[in-house]
Design a protein around this motif. Structure first.
Motif, PDB file in Angstrom:
ATOM      1  N   GLU A   5      37.631  39.839  41.699  1.00  0.00           N
ATOM      2  CA  GLU A   5      37.401  38.404  41.867  1.00  0.00           C
ATOM      3  C   GLU A   5      36.580  38.123  43.130  1.00  0.00           C
ATOM      4  O   GLU A   5      35.599  37.378  43.097  1.00  0.00           O
ATOM      5  CB  GLU A   5      38.738  37.666  41.921  1.00  0.00           C
ATOM      6  CG  GLU A   5      38.605  36.161  42.079  1.00  0.00           C
ATOM      7  CD  GLU A   5      39.966  35.496  42.134  1.00  0.00           C
ATOM      8  OE1 GLU A   5      40.149  34.512  41.416  1.00  0.00           O
ATOM      9  OE2 GLU A   5      40.848  35.964  42.903  1.00  0.00           O
ATOM     10  N   VAL A  63      38.261  38.036  33.922  1.00  0.00           N
ATOM     11  CA  VAL A  63      38.665  39.343  34.446  1.00  0.00           C
ATOM     12  C   VAL A  63      40.077  39.632  33.951  1.00  0.00           C
ATOM     13  O   VAL A  63      40.986  38.833  34.154  1.00  0.00           O
ATOM     14  CB  VAL A  63      38.625  39.365  35.993  1.00  0.00           C
ATOM     15  CG1 VAL A  63      39.139  40.689  36.524  1.00  0.00           C
ATOM     16  CG2 VAL A  63      37.220  39.080  36.504  1.00  0.00           C
ATOM     17  N   ARG A 111      42.550  43.045  40.497  1.00  0.00           N
ATOM     18  CA  ARG A 111      42.075  41.724  40.064  1.00  0.00           C
ATOM     19  C   ARG A 111      41.475  40.959  41.227  1.00  0.00           C
ATOM     20  O   ARG A 111      40.406  40.365  41.117  1.00  0.00           O
ATOM     21  CB  ARG A 111      43.239  40.908  39.484  1.00  0.00           C
ATOM     22  CG  ARG A 111      43.295  40.849  38.013  1.00  0.00           C
ATOM     23  CD  ARG A 111      44.231  39.781  37.457  1.00  0.00           C
ATOM     24  NE  ARG A 111      45.403  39.428  38.221  1.00  0.00           N
ATOM     25  CZ  ARG A 111      46.594  40.019  38.110  1.00  0.00           C
ATOM     26  NH1 ARG A 111      46.772  41.029  37.271  1.00  0.00           N
ATOM     27  NH2 ARG A 111      47.608  39.604  38.827  1.00  0.00           N
ATOM     28  N   THR A 116      41.049  34.840  36.054  1.00  0.00           N
ATOM     29  CA  THR A 116      41.717  36.136  36.022  1.00  0.00           C
ATOM     30  C   THR A 116      43.020  36.039  35.242  1.00  0.00           C
ATOM     31  O   THR A 116      43.713  35.021  35.304  1.00  0.00           O
ATOM     32  CB  THR A 116      42.024  36.661  37.444  1.00  0.00           C
ATOM     33  OG1 THR A 116      42.939  35.775  38.082  1.00  0.00           O
ATOM     34  CG2 THR A 116      40.760  36.768  38.283  1.00  0.00           C
TER      35      THR A 116
END
Length: 183
Positions: A32, A20, A28, A45
């Motif tokens: 997630e 991501v 984010r 991430t």
């Protein structure tokens, strides 16, 4: 704010590893959590296209490194609007590398710009998702990962395609193995 590369995974073996990429820490975290809630994703991430390239082994000094995609990323989910390197630029770089061409890239944005969406699709994006992401968007991600990367679940019966089954008249029996212990 510093970038964090946070590998988080659930214990499933069939995890699809998603990278991501989003410069907004709140976005984010939301993405997630949605991915982890689904239960079939492992998530890494990062906060920029540059960090994504580092995770994938595409940084400038090791462009042809043998450790390319050492994290075994199955799919990349990137925001379109980011400073320095936007999602479209990241997509272009990824699709130019032969070893990354097959990795699906999905872009996301809060802006519904049809020209931007078309340009991303033309460059090789698998999908363009509008923010805020919903559960249905997350569930669709697994369909973009090629079946060759999917690991079959343990204990699940699978049908063997007829073209690879041995020819037999159906009355053959397998030999019995005595005193065999299976660990």
């Amino acid at each position: 704010m510093g970038a964090e590369a946070s590998p988080i995974s659930s214990p499933c073996i069939e995890d699809v590893h998603v990278l991501v990429v989003d410069d907004c820490p709140v976005d984010r975290k939301i993405v997630e959590k949605l991915l982890l809630k689904n239960g079939t994703f492992k998530v890494t991430t990062v906060d920029s296209g540059k960090k994504a390239m580092e995770v994938l082994g595409l940084n400038d000094e090791k462009v042809e490194s043998p450790s390319l995609n050492e994290h075994k990323i199955d799919i990349i989910l990137t925001d379109y609007c980011m400073p320095h390197m936007n999602g479209y630029d990241l997509l272009k770089v990824l699709k130019e590398h032969s070893c990354m061409k097959s990795v699906p890239v999905v872009l996301m944005s809060s802006e519904n710009d049809q020209q931007r969406i078309s340009r991303c699709h033309d460059t090789g994006a698998e999908d363009f998702i509008l923010k805020p992401l919903r559960i249905g968007d997350i569930q669709r991600l697994t369909s973009y990962v090629k079946s060759s990367t999917a690991t079959p679940k343990i204990g699940v019966k699978r049908k063997v395609p007829p073209d690879i089954m041995p020819e037999s008249n159906g009355s053959e029996r397998r030999p019995c193995l005595a005193r065999v212990a299976v660990a």
